[in-house]
Design a protein around this motif. Structure first.
Motif, short mmCIF file in Angstrom:
data_model
loop_
_atom_site.label_atom_id
_atom_site.label_comp_id
_atom_site.label_asym_id
_atom_site.label_seq_id
_atom_site.Cartn_x
_atom_site.Cartn_y
_atom_site.Cartn_z
N ALA A 41 -77.55 35.94 1.80
CA ALA A 41 -77.66 37.08 2.79
C ALA A 41 -76.40 36.84 3.94
N ALA A 42 -76.46 35.72 4.31
CA ALA A 42 -75.60 35.31 5.42
C ALA A 42 -74.10 35.23 4.76
N ARG A 43 -73.90 34.47 3.60
CA ARG A 43 -72.67 34.55 2.97
C ARG A 43 -71.89 36.04 3.03
N GLN A 44 -72.85 36.93 2.50
CA GLN A 44 -72.14 38.42 2.52
C GLN A 44 -72.01 38.98 3.78
N GLY A 45 -72.25 38.38 5.18
CA GLY A 45 -71.90 39.05 6.12
C GLY A 45 -73.20 39.28 7.08
N PHE A 46 -74.38 39.57 6.57
CA PHE A 46 -75.45 39.60 7.48
C PHE A 46 -75.80 38.50 8.40
N ARG A 47 -76.11 38.85 9.68
CA ARG A 47 -76.48 37.87 10.61
C ARG A 47 -78.12 37.56 10.04
N GLY B 79 -77.01 21.03 9.46
CA GLY B 79 -76.09 21.28 8.45
C GLY B 79 -76.59 20.26 7.24
N ARG B 80 -77.88 19.97 7.12
CA ARG B 80 -78.30 19.00 6.28
C ARG B 80 -79.16 20.08 5.20
N SER B 81 -78.66 20.02 3.97
CA SER B 81 -79.68 21.01 2.94
C SER B 81 -80.69 19.94 2.24
N TYR B 82 -81.71 20.51 2.13
CA TYR B 82 -83.02 19.98 1.43
C TYR B 82 -83.21 20.67 0.06
N ILE B 83 -82.56 21.57 -0.46
CA ILE B 83 -82.59 22.31 -1.57
C ILE B 83 -81.27 22.04 -2.45
N ASP B 84 -81.37 21.76 -3.66
CA ASP B 84 -80.21 21.40 -4.71
C ASP B 84 -79.39 22.57 -4.84
N ALA B 85 -79.93 23.90 -4.66
CA ALA B 85 -79.45 25.03 -4.92
C ALA B 85 -78.41 25.41 -3.83
N VAL B 86 -78.35 24.66 -2.61
CA VAL B 86 -77.49 24.94 -1.27
C VAL B 86 -76.85 23.53 -1.06
N THR B 87 -75.63 23.62 -0.91
CA THR B 87 -74.97 22.62 -0.45
C THR B 87 -74.93 22.39 1.05
N SER B 88 -74.89 21.01 1.60
CA SER B 88 -74.95 21.09 3.04
C SER B 88 -73.56 21.44 3.76
N GLY B 89 -72.55 21.24 3.02
CA GLY B 89 -71.44 21.74 3.21
C GLY B 89 -71.35 23.47 3.71
N GLU B 90 -71.92 24.12 2.87
CA GLU B 90 -72.18 25.49 2.87
C GLU B 90 -72.84 25.89 4.01
N ALA C 100 -73.80 24.13 6.61
CA ALA C 100 -73.16 23.68 8.07
C ALA C 100 -72.09 24.75 8.28
N ASP C 101 -71.39 25.21 7.50
CA ASP C 101 -70.39 26.24 7.87
C ASP C 101 -70.98 27.58 8.16
N LEU C 102 -71.91 27.88 7.46
CA LEU C 102 -72.72 29.20 7.84
C LEU C 102 -73.47 29.11 9.36
N VAL C 103 -73.72 28.11 9.57
CA VAL C 103 -74.38 27.80 11.01
C VAL C 103 -73.33 27.67 12.04
N GLU C 104 -72.28 26.82 11.72
CA GLU C 104 -71.27 26.87 12.64
C GLU C 104 -70.59 28.48 12.92
N ASP C 105 -70.52 29.11 11.96
CA ASP C 105 -69.97 30.48 12.13
C ASP C 105 -70.98 31.54 12.90
N LEU D 136 -76.17 32.07 10.46
CA LEU D 136 -77.32 31.52 9.94
C LEU D 136 -77.82 30.71 10.91
N SER D 137 -79.28 30.85 11.33
CA SER D 137 -79.87 30.28 12.28
C SER D 137 -81.22 30.10 11.73
N ALA D 138 -82.13 29.04 12.28
CA ALA D 138 -83.48 29.18 11.75
C ALA D 138 -84.63 28.78 12.94
N THR D 139 -85.84 29.09 12.86
CA THR D 139 -86.68 28.80 13.82
C THR D 139 -88.21 28.67 13.33
#
Length: 445
Positions: free
Chosen positions: A37-43, A60-71, A73-78, A81-84
């Protein structure tokens, strides 16, 4: 703007990607969805009661194989994507997607406590113009009969003030050919406007949306997919037992049968079912069917066969130790290969490896495991005794300390050539022969 209905306002926000998306449950389903969702532009805002998950996401540390840490980190930095771990911001979300567990109770009855508690949290913060979608696998009728009444305790009406839908998750951990965005998404809304909103939301995230007429149908689709797999796996597990008694190799049979270009689909035997879907979902349907007085003999028989497989594997190991090494299982040291439920992932949910270890140790064997993806056995509610047990290194010296090796999960990263040095190998996945390795010390089970 003041004259626009909640549906019109929400629809516009989804279409122009200004809607805020909340994903509750940041596990193997929720985190890839939040990232998509974040990749497509949704906050996108993720929620999880485990505070460690939001912490890792923000780092920026992924714990799921399907998601890379790099991606990640980029979404969080932009700022996309955030979490709580706090639910206070649910009111900020225009779309709320529920991706929480749906386990079985002690008597194989559905445990909807995670859905119910989540629904209560949402209801306390609902406002007009929100879409709530359930993705958790469950029995037909859950969205309409359980989730909807809980949401309407807010005083808001579904289909008028708020909107409700169901879209079954279809994640397949370890499958590199498909991801959240490329797997066709079955969707349904509770009413025509909810249906339009669900289609618009997922249509902005995935390549193909498959609308069906109601949440009940969408729930049945997911159950059907997993019942299909459970029944066919049970069939090949039973065929393995039959053909083994005849001296016929089930793996050779399957390899030849799958050359037929029509009318056959290969399924493979194993030491038991694992994962978050196949061992659980069929029993949601058998439970639900009792309300309608409809027997589910076929599904329940498949469950019995699959549940018996770990016991059969342990018996095969005991016979092989006695015949080849004149050694009792109670006096043996066993190295189990693979703690995860399937190859090339770290996911241990419902893994039959835990059951194998439990059965072996209950008969006096000493058991260790090697898994290149699981360095330490995690905490699980069902197998507390194994939590913290480390994966042992797979070396020639280590192998000399074991009386037998039991291949439960055929990870590609395992050094199978080294297993030729083991005294005895019990192979439940045909891992050795598929790699052209010597079968002198191998017993298929």
């Amino acid at each position: 703007m003041a004259d626009r209905t909640p549906f019109e306002v929400l629809s516009a926000r989804i279409i122009d990607l200004t809607a805020t998306v909340g994903v509750i449950g940041l596990g193997y389903v929720g985190l890839p969805l939040a990232v998509a969702a974040a990749r497509q532009g949704f906050r996108t805002l993720g929620f999880d009661i485990d505070p460690a998950k939001p912490e890792q996401i923000h780092a920026g540390r992924s714990y799921i194989d399907a998601v890379t840490s790099g991606e990640l980190a980029d979404l969080v930095e932009d700022g996309r994507l955030s979490a709580t771990s706090a639910y206070d911001h649910l009111g900020d979300c225009d779309v709320i997607v529920i991706c929480v567990p749906t386990p079985l109770g002690r008597n194989r009855d559905p445990d909807l406590s995670f859905i119910e508690s989540t629904a209560r949290e949402i209801a306390g913060r609902l406002r007009p113009g929100q879409l709530v979608v359930l993705e958790s696998t469950t029995y037909p009728g859950t969205t309409r009969e359980v989730l909807k009444p809980l949401l309407e305790t807010s005083g808001l009406s579904c289909g008028v003030d708020i909107f409700l839908g169901f879209s079954p998750e279809r994640e397949d951990p370890g499958n590199t050919a498909f991801n959240t965005a490329t797997i066709p998404k079955v969707v349904a809304g509770d009413g025509p406007e909810a249906s339009d909103l669900v289609q618009a939301f997922y249509g902005a995230i995935v390549k193909q949306v498959v609308p069906v007429s109601s949440p009940d149908v969408a729930e049945a689709v997911k159950i059907t997919e997993n019942v299909f797999r459970a029944v066919n796996i049970a069939l090949v597990n039973e065929l393995k037992t039959i053909y083994s008694a005849m001296g016929i190799d089930i793996w050779e049979v399957i390899e030849a049968a799958k050359t037929k270009p029509f009318g056959y689909m290969p399924f493979y035997p194993g030491p038991g079912l694992g994962g978050h879907c196949i061992p659980i979902d069929p029993f949601y349907l058998t439970w639900r069917s009792r309300e309608f007085g409809t027997p589910t003999r076929f599904i329940e028989l498949a469950g019995e066969i699959n549940t018996a497989m770990p016991h059969q594997v342990v018996e095969a190991l005991a016979r092989a130790l006695d015949a080849r090494r004149q050694l009792a299982l109670s006096a043996s040291r066993i190295l189990l290969i693979g703690l995860a439920y399937k190859k090339n992932v770290a996911d241990v949910r419902e893994s039959p490896s835990f059951k194998l270890m439990e059965l072996l140790e209950s008969r006096g064997a000493r058991v260790a495991f090697h898994d290149p993806h699981v360095p330490v056995a995690p905490f699980t509610r069902e197998h507390l005794d194994f939590a913290g047990r480390p994966s042992v290194a797979l070396t020639a010296d280590a192998l000399r300390g074991f009386d037998a090796v039991l291949i439960s999960t055929d990870h590609d990263a395992v050094d199978y050539a080294l297993l030729q040095e083991a005294r005895l190998v019990i192979d439940t996945r045909n891992a050795m022969q598929r790699r052209g390795l010597s079968l002198g010390n191998v017993v298929k089970a």
